[in-house]
Design an enzyme around this catalytic site. Structure first.
Site, PDB file in Angstrom:
ATOM      1  N   ILE A 136      13.286 -14.016 -20.143  1.00  0.00           N
ATOM      2  CA  ILE A 136      12.402 -15.175 -20.249  1.00  0.00           C
ATOM      3  C   ILE A 136      11.472 -15.070 -21.453  1.00  0.00           C
ATOM      4  CG2 ILE A 136      12.440 -15.659 -17.777  1.00  0.00           C
ATOM      5  CD1 ILE A 136       9.564 -14.489 -17.645  1.00  0.00           C
ATOM      6  N   ARG A 192      -3.454   6.192  -5.396  1.00  0.00           N
ATOM      7  CA  ARG A 192      -3.262   5.655  -6.742  1.00  0.00           C
ATOM      8  C   ARG A 192      -4.602   5.231  -7.344  1.00  0.00           C
ATOM      9  NH1 ARG A 192      -1.014   0.064  -4.841  1.00  0.00           N
ATOM     10  NH2 ARG A 192       1.061   0.923  -5.216  1.00  0.00           N
ATOM     11  N   ASN A 244       4.912  -9.534   0.714  1.00  0.00           N
ATOM     12  CA  ASN A 244       6.135  -9.983   1.363  1.00  0.00           C
ATOM     13  C   ASN A 244       6.938  -8.805   1.908  1.00  0.00           C
ATOM     14  OD1 ASN A 244       7.442 -13.060  -0.069  1.00  0.00           O
ATOM     15  ND2 ASN A 244       5.316 -12.465   0.223  1.00  0.00           N
ATOM     16  N   LYS A 298      -0.607 -10.899 -14.167  1.00  0.00           N
ATOM     17  CA  LYS A 298      -0.335 -12.092 -13.355  1.00  0.00           C
ATOM     18  C   LYS A 298      -1.479 -13.100 -13.445  1.00  0.00           C
ATOM     19  CE  LYS A 298       2.706 -12.798 -10.944  1.00  0.00           C
ATOM     20  NZ  LYS A 298       3.979 -13.505 -11.210  1.00  0.00           N
ATOM     21  N   TYR A 347      -0.917  -4.683 -13.591  1.00  0.00           N
ATOM     22  CA  TYR A 347      -0.024  -5.684 -12.985  1.00  0.00           C
ATOM     23  C   TYR A 347      -0.784  -6.952 -12.623  1.00  0.00           C
ATOM     24  CZ  TYR A 347       2.216  -8.204  -9.184  1.00  0.00           C
ATOM     25  OH  TYR A 347       2.704  -9.198  -8.389  1.00  0.00           O
ATOM     26  N   ASN A 387      -1.794   0.257   6.021  1.00  0.00           N
ATOM     27  CA  ASN A 387      -0.528   0.871   5.619  1.00  0.00           C
ATOM     28  C   ASN A 387      -0.050   1.878   6.659  1.00  0.00           C
ATOM     29  OD1 ASN A 387      -0.521  -0.634   3.285  1.00  0.00           O
ATOM     30  ND2 ASN A 387      -1.258   1.031   1.969  1.00  0.00           N
ATOM     31  N   THR A 414       0.346 -14.000  -7.120  1.00  0.00           N
ATOM     32  CA  THR A 414       0.077 -12.992  -6.093  1.00  0.00           C
ATOM     33  C   THR A 414      -1.389 -13.013  -5.695  1.00  0.00           C
ATOM     34  OG1 THR A 414      -0.041 -10.587  -5.714  1.00  0.00           O
ATOM     35  CG2 THR A 414      -0.221 -11.329  -7.975  1.00  0.00           C
ATOM     36  N   ASP A 415      -1.678 -12.587  -4.474  1.00  0.00           N
ATOM     37  CA  ASP A 415      -3.065 -12.492  -4.039  1.00  0.00           C
ATOM     38  C   ASP A 415      -3.812 -11.377  -4.766  1.00  0.00           C
ATOM     39  OD1 ASP A 415      -1.816 -10.332  -2.818  1.00  0.00           O
ATOM     40  OD2 ASP A 415      -2.511 -10.781  -0.799  1.00  0.00           O
ATOM     41  N   GLU A 416      -3.081 -10.493  -5.449  1.00  0.00           N
ATOM     42  CA  GLU A 416      -3.739  -9.388  -6.144  1.00  0.00           C
ATOM     43  C   GLU A 416      -4.610  -9.856  -7.317  1.00  0.00           C
ATOM     44  OE1 GLU A 416      -1.574  -5.750  -6.787  1.00  0.00           O
ATOM     45  OE2 GLU A 416      -0.017  -6.368  -5.380  1.00  0.00           O
ATOM     46  N   GLU A 429       7.549  -8.224 -13.796  1.00  0.00           N
ATOM     47  CA  GLU A 429       7.396  -6.831 -13.415  1.00  0.00           C
ATOM     48  C   GLU A 429       6.318  -6.807 -12.338  1.00  0.00           C
ATOM     49  OE1 GLU A 429       9.093  -4.273 -14.486  1.00  0.00           O
ATOM     50  OE2 GLU A 429      10.228  -5.247 -16.076  1.00  0.00           O
TER      51      GLU A 429
END
Length: 340
Positions: A60, A276, A183, A157, A153, A252, A125-127, A84
């Protein structure tokens, strides 16, 4: 109606291609994917022979290629999943995230302007909202929450989202954006939390959990995400952002223990590892706008969706085992090598 789906060999994009090809038999669905490490054409096996489906390999961010594709195909709509998306990879190599997520999005927007489309939809994304404190369960991300990113990341976005909205405001391009929570479901690449834990638990391998495992995510079944995007494409208001979430918050650690219990595996497999950098504590989406304005309702709760997902992985071991041993990357040459 001809729809370009970018990133359609990935997890969410692949499920969306399945959904659109099967639900809208009168639509032409063109799947564009570069087939980087997370792109898997084996995901598209169930639809690859459908008359309303077509696969194209490409980048793209390649402007010459994209402009020719748009000129040849004359798309009506574009849904951009291509990205990504792995946070850990963005920390080790931020540049590729800028190339694909930002420059790739701008390339698509320019093509849409030049050749005319009725809708460009950006899958976000909600991030991009950052995170929420664990001690404030009353707080949720809404469409008005300021962007406050934590990783390369999410920054890439958020940048793409801003470009999308700028093309609406400056050029009048008919755009929409959706921002979803985490998801899960069929065809999820095995490096992500839920499929990673399933595959490792089945092999009686240690399950790595970041920090103390108390980070909270709102989990959304990929089927429900696909129906939401389908609805936004057809009924969403141009220039609007829609949050997509399932009100299924779990730590998690709770997710990992749920998987172990379902597979009858011991919790002794859990291994806590160094957290992380910049790990967001809590994500939680308020999908009220999508529900009230467009009438969207999720089909799955986490309690109904996770058994379905685990069952899918048990029944489709070849799919994820081919990823783990690398043979999935040969599928393009097998299927398309003689057609080029």
């Amino acid at each position: 109606m001809k729809i370009l789906v970018t990133g359609g060999a990935g997890f969410i994009g692949g499920n969306f291609v399945h959904h659109m090809v099967n639900k809208h038999s009168d639509y032409e669905i063109v799947n564009l994917d570069l087939l980087t490490y997370a792109g898997n054409l084996e995901t598209l096996k169930p639809v690859e022979d459908k008359p309303n489906y077509k696969f194209v390999k490409g980048d793209i961010a390649d402007e010459t290629f994209i402009m020719k594709l748009f000129a040849d195909e004359k798309f009506d709509m574009v849904v951009n999943f291509a990205a990504e998306s792995h946070v850990d990879r963005s920390i080790s190599d931020p540049g590729i995230f800028v190339q694909t997520n930002v420059l790739g999005t701008v390339t698509l927007l320019n093509a849409c302007r030049k050749y005319g489309i009725t809708r460009y939809h950006q899958v976000s994304t909600d991030e991009v909202y950052g995170d929420l404190p664990l001690d404030r369960p009353d707080l949720f991300f809404t469409e008005e929450t300021p962007l406050h990113t934590s990783s390369p990341y999410s920054s890439s976005k958020a940048s793409a989202d801003l470009f999308v909205m700028s093309y609406f405001r400056t050029f009048g391009l008919p755009v929409t954006i959706s921002r979803c929570s985490n998801n899960y479901g069929p065809y999820h690449f095995p490096e992500k939390l839920i499929p990673l834990m399933i595959s490792r638990a089945l092999g009686d391998e240690e399950l790595p959990v970041y920090g103390n495992g108390e980070n909270v995510r709102d989990w959304l079944h990929v089927y429900d995400h696909c129906t939401a995007i389908d609805l936004i494409l057809h009924k969403g208001k141009v220039g609007e952002v829609y949050n997509v979430g399932g009100h299924n918050e779990r730590t998690n650690l709770e997710v990992v223990k749920t998987i172990l219990q379902a597979l009858n595996k011991p919790e002794s497999l859990i291994r806590y590892v160094t957290d992380r950098p910049g790990h967001d504590m809590r994500y939680a989406i308020d999908p009220t706008k999508l529900e009230t304005e467009l009438g969207w309702k999720p089909k799955y709760t986490f309690d109904t969706g996770i058994p379905q997902t685990i069952e899918w992985y048990l029944e489709n071991r070849d799919w994820w085992e081919n990823i783990l041993n690398g043979s999935y990357q040969e599928y393009f040459d097998t299927m398309y090598g003689t057609r080029l």
